[in-house]
Design a protein around this motif. Structure first.
Motif, PDB file in Angstrom:
ATOM      1  N   ALA A  48      23.490  32.805  36.994  1.00 22.24           N
ATOM      2  CA  ALA A  48      24.123  32.444  38.371  1.00 22.24           C
ATOM      3  C   ALA A  48      25.525  33.021  39.058  1.00 22.24           C
ATOM      4  O   ALA A  48      25.356  33.880  39.745  1.00 22.24           O
ATOM      5  CB  ALA A  48      23.491  31.716  39.463  1.00 22.24           C
ATOM      6  N   ARG A  49      26.062  32.542  37.594  1.00 26.41           N
ATOM      7  CA  ARG A  49      27.167  33.268  37.493  1.00 26.41           C
ATOM      8  C   ARG A  49      27.819  34.310  36.988  1.00 26.41           C
ATOM      9  O   ARG A  49      28.371  35.233  37.792  1.00 26.41           O
ATOM     10  CB  ARG A  49      28.626  32.344  36.942  1.00 26.41           C
ATOM     11  CG  ARG A  49      28.735  30.800  36.747  1.00 26.41           C
ATOM     12  CD  ARG A  49      29.040  29.869  35.748  1.00 26.41           C
ATOM     13  NE  ARG A  49      29.871  29.098  36.390  1.00 26.41           N
ATOM     14  CZ  ARG A  49      29.490  27.621  35.651  1.00 26.41           C
ATOM     15  NH1 ARG A  49      28.416  27.808  35.235  1.00 26.41           N
ATOM     16  NH2 ARG A  49      29.112  26.908  36.742  1.00 26.41           N
ATOM     17  N   VAL A  50      26.734  35.482  36.168  1.00 26.65           N
ATOM     18  CA  VAL A  50      26.955  36.581  35.777  1.00 26.65           C
ATOM     19  C   VAL A  50      26.605  37.249  37.534  1.00 26.65           C
ATOM     20  O   VAL A  50      26.933  38.428  37.261  1.00 26.65           O
ATOM     21  CB  VAL A  50      25.893  36.771  34.435  1.00 26.65           C
ATOM     22  CG1 VAL A  50      26.119  38.288  34.565  1.00 26.65           C
ATOM     23  CG2 VAL A  50      27.378  36.292  33.609  1.00 26.65           C
ATOM     24  N   VAL A  51      25.272  36.793  38.016  1.00 29.34           N
ATOM     25  CA  VAL A  51      25.109  38.073  39.304  1.00 29.34           C
ATOM     26  C   VAL A  51      25.921  37.307  40.436  1.00 29.34           C
ATOM     27  O   VAL A  51      26.298  38.175  40.773  1.00 29.34           O
ATOM     28  CB  VAL A  51      24.064  37.613  39.919  1.00 29.34           C
ATOM     29  CG1 VAL A  51      23.307  38.130  41.072  1.00 29.34           C
ATOM     30  CG2 VAL A  51      22.769  37.378  38.753  1.00 29.34           C
ATOM     31  N   ALA A  52      27.033  36.461  40.285  1.00 36.57           N
ATOM     32  CA  ALA A  52      27.862  36.316  41.601  1.00 36.57           C
ATOM     33  C   ALA A  52      29.258  36.895  40.664  1.00 36.57           C
ATOM     34  O   ALA A  52      29.449  38.109  41.713  1.00 36.57           O
ATOM     35  CB  ALA A  52      27.852  35.040  41.482  1.00 36.57           C
ATOM     36  N   GLY A  53      29.078  37.715  39.214  1.00 32.09           N
ATOM     37  CA  GLY A  53      30.552  38.682  39.285  1.00 32.09           C
ATOM     38  C   GLY A  53      30.250  39.505  39.404  1.00 32.09           C
ATOM     39  O   GLY A  53      30.914  40.725  39.867  1.00 32.09           O
ATOM     40  N   VAL A  54      28.919  40.453  38.723  1.00 29.69           N
ATOM     41  CA  VAL A  54      28.431  41.504  39.354  1.00 29.69           C
ATOM     42  C   VAL A  54      28.308  41.780  40.872  1.00 29.69           C
ATOM     43  O   VAL A  54      28.907  42.785  41.251  1.00 29.69           O
ATOM     44  CB  VAL A  54      27.083  42.060  38.584  1.00 29.69           C
ATOM     45  CG1 VAL A  54      26.184  42.916  39.104  1.00 29.69           C
ATOM     46  CG2 VAL A  54      26.845  41.740  37.003  1.00 29.69           C
ATOM     47  N   GLY A  55      28.242  41.222  41.737  1.00 31.01           N
ATOM     48  CA  GLY A  55      28.409  41.440  43.305  1.00 31.01           C
ATOM     49  C   GLY A  55      29.244  41.405  43.329  1.00 31.01           C
ATOM     50  O   GLY A  55      29.634  41.794  44.331  1.00 31.01           O
ATOM     51  N   THR A  56      30.046  40.429  43.117  1.00 33.43           N
ATOM     52  CA  THR A  56      31.295  40.946  43.110  1.00 33.43           C
ATOM     53  C   THR A  56      32.979  42.221  42.826  1.00 33.43           C
ATOM     54  O   THR A  56      32.899  42.528  43.830  1.00 33.43           O
ATOM     55  CB  THR A  56      32.185  39.521  42.652  1.00 33.43           C
ATOM     56  OG1 THR A  56      31.888  38.336  43.342  1.00 33.43           O
ATOM     57  CG2 THR A  56      33.877  40.028  43.422  1.00 33.43           C
ATOM     58  N   ILE A  57      31.848  42.585  41.417  1.00 36.47           N
ATOM     59  CA  ILE A  57      32.040  43.950  41.419  1.00 36.47           C
ATOM     60  C   ILE A  57      31.514  44.611  42.508  1.00 36.47           C
ATOM     61  O   ILE A  57      32.443  46.610  42.479  1.00 36.47           O
ATOM     62  CB  ILE A  57      32.150  43.963  40.256  1.00 36.47           C
ATOM     63  CG1 ILE A  57      33.136  43.127  38.869  1.00 36.47           C
ATOM     64  CG2 ILE A  57      32.637  45.255  39.579  1.00 36.47           C
ATOM     65  CD1 ILE A  57      32.442  43.572  37.934  1.00 36.47           C
ATOM     66  N   GLY A  58      30.644  44.980  42.628  1.00 38.70           N
ATOM     67  CA  GLY A  58      29.440  45.540  44.186  1.00 38.70           C
ATOM     68  C   GLY A  58      30.025  45.490  45.556  1.00 38.70           C
ATOM     69  O   GLY A  58      30.688  47.241  45.459  1.00 38.70           O
ATOM     70  N   PHE A  59      30.658  44.698  45.992  1.00 47.94           N
ATOM     71  CA  PHE A  59      31.570  45.123  46.886  1.00 47.94           C
ATOM     72  C   PHE A  59      33.103  45.125  46.615  1.00 47.94           C
ATOM     73  O   PHE A  59      33.851  45.772  48.070  1.00 47.94           O
ATOM     74  CB  PHE A  59      31.763  43.293  47.332  1.00 47.94           C
ATOM     75  CG  PHE A  59      31.279  42.875  48.452  1.00 47.94           C
ATOM     76  CD1 PHE A  59      30.289  42.910  48.753  1.00 47.94           C
ATOM     77  CD2 PHE A  59      30.274  41.569  47.349  1.00 47.94           C
ATOM     78  CE1 PHE A  59      29.352  42.256  49.558  1.00 47.94           C
ATOM     79  CE2 PHE A  59      29.362  40.728  47.497  1.00 47.94           C
ATOM     80  CZ  PHE A  59      28.785  41.547  48.993  1.00 47.94           C
ATOM     81  N   ALA A  60      33.416  44.834  45.727  1.00 47.67           N
ATOM     82  CA  ALA A  60      34.791  45.628  45.129  1.00 47.67           C
ATOM     83  C   ALA A  60      34.781  47.378  45.574  1.00 47.67           C
ATOM     84  O   ALA A  60      35.601  48.251  46.115  1.00 47.67           O
ATOM     85  CB  ALA A  60      35.879  45.485  44.095  1.00 47.67           C
ATOM     86  N   VAL A  61      33.807  48.042  45.078  1.00 50.72           N
ATOM     87  CA  VAL A  61      33.632  49.564  45.111  1.00 50.72           C
ATOM     88  C   VAL A  61      33.001  49.876  46.777  1.00 50.72           C
ATOM     89  O   VAL A  61      33.467  50.320  47.352  1.00 50.72           O
ATOM     90  CB  VAL A  61      32.135  49.649  43.980  1.00 50.72           C
ATOM     91  CG1 VAL A  61      31.850  50.995  44.968  1.00 50.72           C
ATOM     92  CG2 VAL A  61      32.083  49.408  42.751  1.00 50.72           C
ATOM     93  N   LEU A  62      32.282  48.669  47.328  1.00 48.87           N
ATOM     94  CA  LEU A  62      32.383  48.593  48.529  1.00 48.87           C
ATOM     95  C   LEU A  62      33.620  48.989  49.050  1.00 48.87           C
ATOM     96  O   LEU A  62      33.925  49.737  50.532  1.00 48.87           O
ATOM     97  CB  LEU A  62      31.622  47.488  48.864  1.00 48.87           C
ATOM     98  CG  LEU A  62      31.556  47.753  51.007  1.00 48.87           C
ATOM     99  CD1 LEU A  62      30.763  48.436  51.036  1.00 48.87           C
ATOM    100  CD2 LEU A  62      31.160  45.922  51.257  1.00 48.87           C
ATOM    101  N   ALA A  63      34.669  48.302  49.092  1.00 50.19           N
ATOM    102  CA  ALA A  63      36.379  48.258  49.819  1.00 50.19           C
ATOM    103  C   ALA A  63      36.641  49.449  49.341  1.00 50.19           C
ATOM    104  O   ALA A  63      38.072  50.063  50.226  1.00 50.19           O
ATOM    105  CB  ALA A  63      36.787  47.349  49.056  1.00 50.19           C
ATOM    106  N   LEU A  64      36.506  50.176  48.112  1.00 50.62           N
ATOM    107  CA  LEU A  64      37.002  51.397  48.297  1.00 50.62           C
ATOM    108  C   LEU A  64      36.660  52.354  48.665  1.00 50.62           C
ATOM    109  O   LEU A  64      37.220  53.390  48.338  1.00 50.62           O
ATOM    110  CB  LEU A  64      37.487  51.501  45.908  1.00 50.62           C
ATOM    111  CG  LEU A  64      37.754  51.513  45.285  1.00 50.62           C
ATOM    112  CD1 LEU A  64      38.213  51.606  44.236  1.00 50.62           C
ATOM    113  CD2 LEU A  64      39.770  51.552  46.055  1.00 50.62           C
TER     114      LEU A  64
END
Length: 108
Positions: A48-64
């Motif tokens: 769950a923590r790894v998936v949360a981290g990957v999703g957060t990095i995906g949202f960083a791409v969305l922000a860019l």
């Protein structure tokens, strides 16, 4: 205008750091001993923590993504949407990880 430009670059950096830190905690938790009755709960928490981290990095791409999208006012809307999405994503997944950790502690 300079506030929007700062928002465009500060939000992805914050999300990248938060995502990498969350993934690091998840990987470190996965390296723990997973034998015994508490093992499956520890695995669920780590995943769950790894998936949360990957999703957060995906949202960083969305922000860019305002850099290459042609959306009007995307320079403001997309970073804010990424922050809200990451907060919801992490809220659910880190709650699952906390519950799994509590179950692992209870089982010993």
């Amino acid at each position: 205008m300079s506030g929007a430009a700062a928002l465009l670059f500060v939000v992805p950096v914050v999300l990248l750091v938060a995502g990498a830190a969350t993934m690091w905690v998840g990987v470190r938790g996965a390296r723990r001993r997973t034998a015994g009755p508490a093992g499956p709960a520890r695995v669920v928490a780590a995943v769950a923590r790894v998936v949360a981290g990957v999703g957060t990095i995906g949202f960083a791409v969305l922000a860019l993504s305002a850099l290459w999208s042609e959306q009007q006012y995307g320079i403001v809307i997309l970073p804010i949407a990424a922050l809200v999405g990451a907060a919801l994503w992490n809220g659910v997944l880190l709650a699952v990880a906390a519950i799994a950790d509590a179950v692992a502690r209870r089982r010993g």
